[in-house]
Motif scaffolding. Structure first.
Motif, mmCIF file in Angstrom:
data_model
loop_
_atom_site.group_PDB
_atom_site.id
_atom_site.type_symbol
_atom_site.label_atom_id
_atom_site.label_comp_id
_atom_site.label_asym_id
_atom_site.label_seq_id
_atom_site.Cartn_x
_atom_site.Cartn_y
_atom_site.Cartn_z
ATOM 1 N N ILE A 296 38.273 28.882 53.044
ATOM 2 C CA ILE A 296 37.460 28.676 51.838
ATOM 3 C C ILE A 296 37.399 29.957 51.017
ATOM 4 C CG2 ILE A 296 35.102 28.280 51.004
ATOM 5 C CD1 ILE A 296 34.743 26.349 53.392
ATOM 6 N N LEU A 297 37.107 31.065 51.676
ATOM 7 C CA LEU A 297 36.985 32.347 50.979
ATOM 8 C C LEU A 297 38.316 32.742 50.334
ATOM 9 C CD1 LEU A 297 34.878 34.551 50.446
ATOM 10 C CD2 LEU A 297 35.693 35.737 52.495
ATOM 11 N N PHE A 298 39.397 32.530 51.074
ATOM 12 C CA PHE A 298 40.723 32.906 50.581
ATOM 13 C C PHE A 298 41.111 32.112 49.328
ATOM 14 C CE2 PHE A 298 45.491 32.324 51.186
ATOM 15 C CZ PHE A 298 45.811 33.534 50.590
ATOM 16 N N VAL A 299 41.036 30.783 49.408
ATOM 17 C CA VAL A 299 41.480 29.968 48.271
ATOM 18 C C VAL A 299 40.542 30.123 47.084
ATOM 19 C CG1 VAL A 299 42.682 28.289 49.725
ATOM 20 C CG2 VAL A 299 40.318 27.842 49.057
ATOM 21 N N PHE A 300 39.239 30.352 47.338
ATOM 22 C CA PHE A 300 38.305 30.508 46.217
ATOM 23 C C PHE A 300 38.595 31.780 45.434
ATOM 24 C CE2 PHE A 300 34.381 31.551 44.021
ATOM 25 C CZ PHE A 300 34.044 30.316 43.468
ATOM 26 N N MET A 301 38.866 32.872 46.142
ATOM 27 C CA MET A 301 39.164 34.128 45.449
ATOM 28 C C MET A 301 40.510 34.049 44.729
ATOM 29 S SD MET A 301 36.385 35.557 45.958
ATOM 30 C CE MET A 301 36.739 36.982 44.941
ATOM 31 N N ILE A 302 41.464 33.301 45.267
ATOM 32 C CA ILE A 302 42.728 33.061 44.558
ATOM 33 C C ILE A 302 42.440 32.320 43.253
ATOM 34 C CG2 ILE A 302 44.821 31.622 44.569
ATOM 35 C CD1 ILE A 302 45.277 32.421 47.425
ATOM 36 N N HIS B 42 42.507 42.875 32.461
ATOM 37 C CA HIS B 42 43.345 42.880 33.664
ATOM 38 C C HIS B 42 44.539 43.815 33.507
ATOM 39 C CE1 HIS B 42 40.894 39.651 35.111
ATOM 40 N NE2 HIS B 42 41.312 38.803 34.186
ATOM 41 N N GLY B 43 44.304 44.972 32.826
ATOM 42 C CA GLY B 43 45.349 45.976 32.674
ATOM 43 C C GLY B 43 46.337 45.709 31.556
ATOM 44 N N MET B 44 46.142 44.614 30.793
ATOM 45 C CA MET B 44 47.062 44.281 29.708
ATOM 46 C C MET B 44 46.353 44.369 28.368
ATOM 47 S SD MET B 44 49.117 41.012 31.273
ATOM 48 C CE MET B 44 50.015 40.822 29.739
ATOM 49 N N ASP B 45 47.029 44.955 27.356
ATOM 50 C CA ASP B 45 46.486 45.009 25.998
ATOM 51 C C ASP B 45 46.688 43.667 25.308
ATOM 52 O OD1 ASP B 45 45.475 47.529 26.066
ATOM 53 O OD2 ASP B 45 47.172 48.491 25.096
ATOM 54 N N ILE B 46 45.619 43.151 24.687
ATOM 55 C CA ILE B 46 45.657 41.871 23.981
ATOM 56 C C ILE B 46 45.200 42.110 22.550
ATOM 57 C CG2 ILE B 46 44.813 39.473 23.956
ATOM 58 C CD1 ILE B 46 44.002 39.838 26.881
ATOM 59 N N PHE B 47 45.857 41.463 21.594
ATOM 60 C CA PHE B 47 45.416 41.556 20.210
ATOM 61 C C PHE B 47 44.035 40.929 20.065
ATOM 62 C CE2 PHE B 47 45.220 39.277 16.069
ATOM 63 C CZ PHE B 47 44.906 40.392 15.304
ATOM 64 N N VAL C 192 30.043 51.373 33.871
ATOM 65 C CA VAL C 192 31.012 51.205 34.964
ATOM 66 C C VAL C 192 30.290 50.867 36.260
ATOM 67 C CG1 VAL C 192 32.782 52.358 36.339
ATOM 68 C CG2 VAL C 192 32.637 52.797 33.883
ATOM 69 N N LYS C 193 29.125 51.453 36.459
ATOM 70 C CA LYS C 193 28.356 51.235 37.685
ATOM 71 C C LYS C 193 28.010 49.760 37.859
ATOM 72 C CE LYS C 193 24.252 52.866 40.177
ATOM 73 N NZ LYS C 193 23.054 53.728 40.115
ATOM 74 N N ARG C 194 27.710 49.075 36.726
ATOM 75 C CA ARG C 194 27.329 47.671 36.814
ATOM 76 C C ARG C 194 28.501 46.826 37.319
ATOM 77 N NH1 ARG C 194 24.518 44.960 31.650
ATOM 78 N NH2 ARG C 194 22.977 46.543 32.220
ATOM 79 N N LEU C 195 29.736 47.202 36.943
ATOM 80 C CA LEU C 195 30.900 46.441 37.378
ATOM 81 C C LEU C 195 31.218 46.668 38.844
ATOM 82 C CD1 LEU C 195 33.518 46.537 34.492
ATOM 83 C CD2 LEU C 195 31.876 44.772 35.062
ATOM 84 N N ASP C 196 30.770 47.801 39.373
ATOM 85 C CA ASP C 196 31.032 48.084 40.778
ATOM 86 C C ASP C 196 30.268 47.151 41.701
ATOM 87 O OD1 ASP C 196 32.795 50.084 40.192
ATOM 88 O OD2 ASP C 196 31.308 51.702 40.314
ATOM 89 N N SER D 62 40.135 45.242 43.249
ATOM 90 C CA SER D 62 40.042 45.659 44.660
ATOM 91 C C SER D 62 39.052 44.778 45.418
ATOM 92 C CB SER D 62 39.614 47.126 44.749
ATOM 93 O OG SER D 62 38.381 47.334 44.094
ATOM 94 N N ALA D 63 37.935 44.390 44.765
ATOM 95 C CA ALA D 63 36.948 43.532 45.431
ATOM 96 C C ALA D 63 37.536 42.151 45.690
ATOM 97 C CB ALA D 63 35.687 43.423 44.581
ATOM 98 N N ASN D 64 38.265 41.615 44.698
ATOM 99 C CA ASN D 64 38.885 40.309 44.876
ATOM 100 C C ASN D 64 39.905 40.344 46.009
ATOM 101 O OD1 ASN D 64 41.096 38.219 44.361
ATOM 102 N ND2 ASN D 64 39.597 37.577 42.856
ATOM 103 N N MET D 65 40.740 41.389 46.025
ATOM 104 C CA MET D 65 41.753 41.509 47.065
ATOM 105 C C MET D 65 41.132 41.670 48.446
ATOM 106 S SD MET D 65 44.818 41.166 45.939
ATOM 107 C CE MET D 65 45.744 41.894 47.299
#
Length: 563
Positions: free
Chosen positions: A77-83, A338-343, A376-380, A442-445
């Motif tokens: 459950i945990l694995f597929v949900f995080m995917i 997610h590390g990508m620049d978007i217009f 940044v702290k809030r996202l941690d 990193s948290a998701n992984m």
């Protein structure tokens, strides 16, 4: 000897918490370390935890069956949900013009895997034995190196056979190692069948701009030379051109200012414009030529600052709704997600975790930063509540009985399919119901890997008792052979069609195949032979749908044909 009795008891008292914790720790640690060993440049990764579990189960190092079953199902459950949370934001966006073709090819390969499995079943196995078809399903998911599919099939089998469900992990383990090699080998063979020249493929990518995304932002300085624009407002120009662009600065008669929708253009004005790469040629043709501009002379100091969106109230709000230009006197030129620049399209909804590039007077930019959160702290701190709320909904959804004509029992998506679908939907649309789905990569992984190793260890330990008798004395070699056929044949067919009929770049095909088989080692090999990002783009385009179909079809095959 008595002085070591405590140690003996720790390893033999199977119902103690310390024994169970020690069992999982030893199996997982051993499997992870052994999985790092490379043979021919290829490693099995955390999947080796399954083999470590099989060995532990074989020597009698085990735990009570109800405990193993609970940990196995919770890990799944945990694995597929995080995917699902990971692929959700890009799931529906992957069906672009080229994306539809690539996803169609991926779905075809998945269907061919299933068809090939049935052909092997009727050719090589005794169809009167009710256990053979479930074992072939295990072989199928080992051959395509898809662990969530194994979990989904396992769960579906337990609803049919109960505690007497066949241990299909044995067949999975037989087919998996050659599956990893077969994916890469078949991809290489496709290259020779289609007579592909790797250097020519690289040159084509270079000529096409390295397979860049059309939504990647393009920055430029323009001079207004079109007399039609004299006296027109920015809003009028935007509406007439019918292209999305952001004008973040305008130099008029020696003075720089931040334009808004009512700013009037004049011939000779110099502009700083950001747009998508697909639109920049049309914008240049309409407004005027690209020039060099010195922005030193300003009416007020202007700054450019990346601001982190951490305020949950901003989740789902579009740039148009925020009125950055009219209310704050600033412009947002691009967004990093997610590390990508978007217009920064006006209709693009913000998500917690986005980084927005804001241009304007320093005090106004600071006010926007305060509004966005910029902490940044809030996202941690991971959004644990969202994860478990989603799991609750996913389990309820997966438990809904779906009556299908001709089926003896109603179909259920189960604890694999239900949480996966809900996670995809929450990952994409959670902001609409005020659910903040952001987790750091990193948290998701971490959560994903914990769920995966718990699942693999449990399956391996349960299968260990009968594994060697099944493989050595039974049909182990047949599982290896049929698994290799299931792996290779669909790749050769779909890879050739993708190249010869649809004319896809070979490196894109490599990424598509790796994504269809959800196989990171195959992607790593593709990236090693290509200097461009085409393999990664092909992989990410088909991965979400492929993962969903692998899990969903596992249950459909079991419930329709093994019942």
């Amino acid at each position: 000897m008595e002085s070591f009795q405590w140690l003996i008891n720790l390893f033999t008292t199977t119902d103690s918490v310390a024994h169970i914790a020690l069992l999982y720790a030893i199996v997982i640690a051993t499997g992870v370390y052994l999985g790092k060993i490379k043979v021919g440049g290829i490693a099995l990764g955390v999947t080796f935890v399954l083999f470590a579990g099989i060995l532990a189960g074989h020597v009698g190092f085990t735990a009570p069956l109800p405990i193993l079953t609970f940990v196995q199902d919770f890990g799944l459950i945990l694995f597929v949900f995080m995917i699902g949370l990971q692929v959700g934001p890009g799931f529906f966006e992957s069906f672009g013009k080229a994306g539809i073709k690539l996803n169609g090819l991926a779905a075809t390969a998945i269907l061919l895997n299933i068809v090939t499995m049935f052909v092997c079943y009727f050719v090589f196995f005794d169809t009167s034995d009710v256990n053979n078809l479930p074992m072939m399903v295990g072989t199928l998911y080992g051959a395509v190196t898809n662990t969530p599919g194994l979990g989904a099939a396992n769960e579906a089998l337990s609803t049919i056979f109960g505690s007497n469900a066949p241990q299909i992990a044995s067949a999975y383990a037989c087919a998996y190692p050659l599956g990893v090699l077969g994916i890469i080998g078949a991809t290489i063979l496709t290259r020779y069948i289609c007579k592909v020249n790797l250097q020519r493929e690289e040159d084509e990518l270079q000529a096409a701009g390295g397979a860049k995304s059309t939504q990647k932002p393009h920055k430029m300085h323009l001079e207004v030379t079109n007399a039609y624009l004299e006296g027109r407002t920015l809003l009028q120009v935007h509406d007439f051109l019918n292209r999305d662009f952001v004008c973040s600065r305008i130099l008029h008669e020696g003075h720089v200012s931040i334009p808004n929708r009512n700013t009037v253009f004049h011939v000779g004005d110099q502009l700083y414009i950001v747009c998508s790469e697909a639109d920049y040629e049309a914008i240049v043709a309409f407004i005027g030529p690209v020039i060099e501009v010195d922005w030193e002379q300003t009416d007020q100091p202007l700054v450019s600052k990346r601001i982190l969106v951490t305020n949950p109230k901003m989740n789902g709000k579009s740039l148009l709704q925020m009125h950055f230009s009219s209310v704050y006197g600033v412009n947002v030129t691009r967004i990093t997600r997610h590390g990508m620049d978007i217009f920064a399209s006006p209709t693009l909804p913000l998500q917690v975790g986005d980084r927005i590039m804001v241009v304007g007077p320093e005090d106004a930019v600071d006010r926007v930063a305060a509004k966005m959160g910029n902490s940044v702290k809030r996202l941690d701190t991971p959004n644990i509540a969202t994860i478990f709320v989603g799991i609750i909904i996913g389990i309820l959804f997966g438990s809904l009985p779906i009556a299908i004509p001709g089926m003896p029992v109603p179909v259920k998506l189960g604890i694999a399919g239900g949480p996966l679908i809900i996670a995809i939907l929450i990952g994409r649309y959670g902001y609409k119901i005020k659910l903040v789905t952001y987790t750091t990569t990193s948290a998701n992984m971490m959560l994903r890997e914990i769920g995966l190793v718990l699942f693999l260890a449990s399956v391996g330990i349960k299968a260990g008792a009968s594994f060697f008798s099944t493989v050595v004395e039974g049909d182990g070699l047949l599982y290896v052979l049929t698994g290799f056929i299931i792996t290779v044949v669909p790749i050769l067919i779909v890879g050739t069609i993708a190249r010869m009929h649809f004319k896809f770049n070979y490196f894109t095909i490599m990424g598509m195949i790796a994504g269809t088989y959800t196989d990171p080692p195959a992607l790593a090999y593709a990236n090693s032979v290509c200097s461009k990002e085409a393999p990664a783009l092909g992989y990410s385009t088909v991965y979400p749908l492929s993962m969903f179909l692998r899990i969903f079809t596992a249950q459909i095959v079991v419930l329709f044909f093994c019942g």
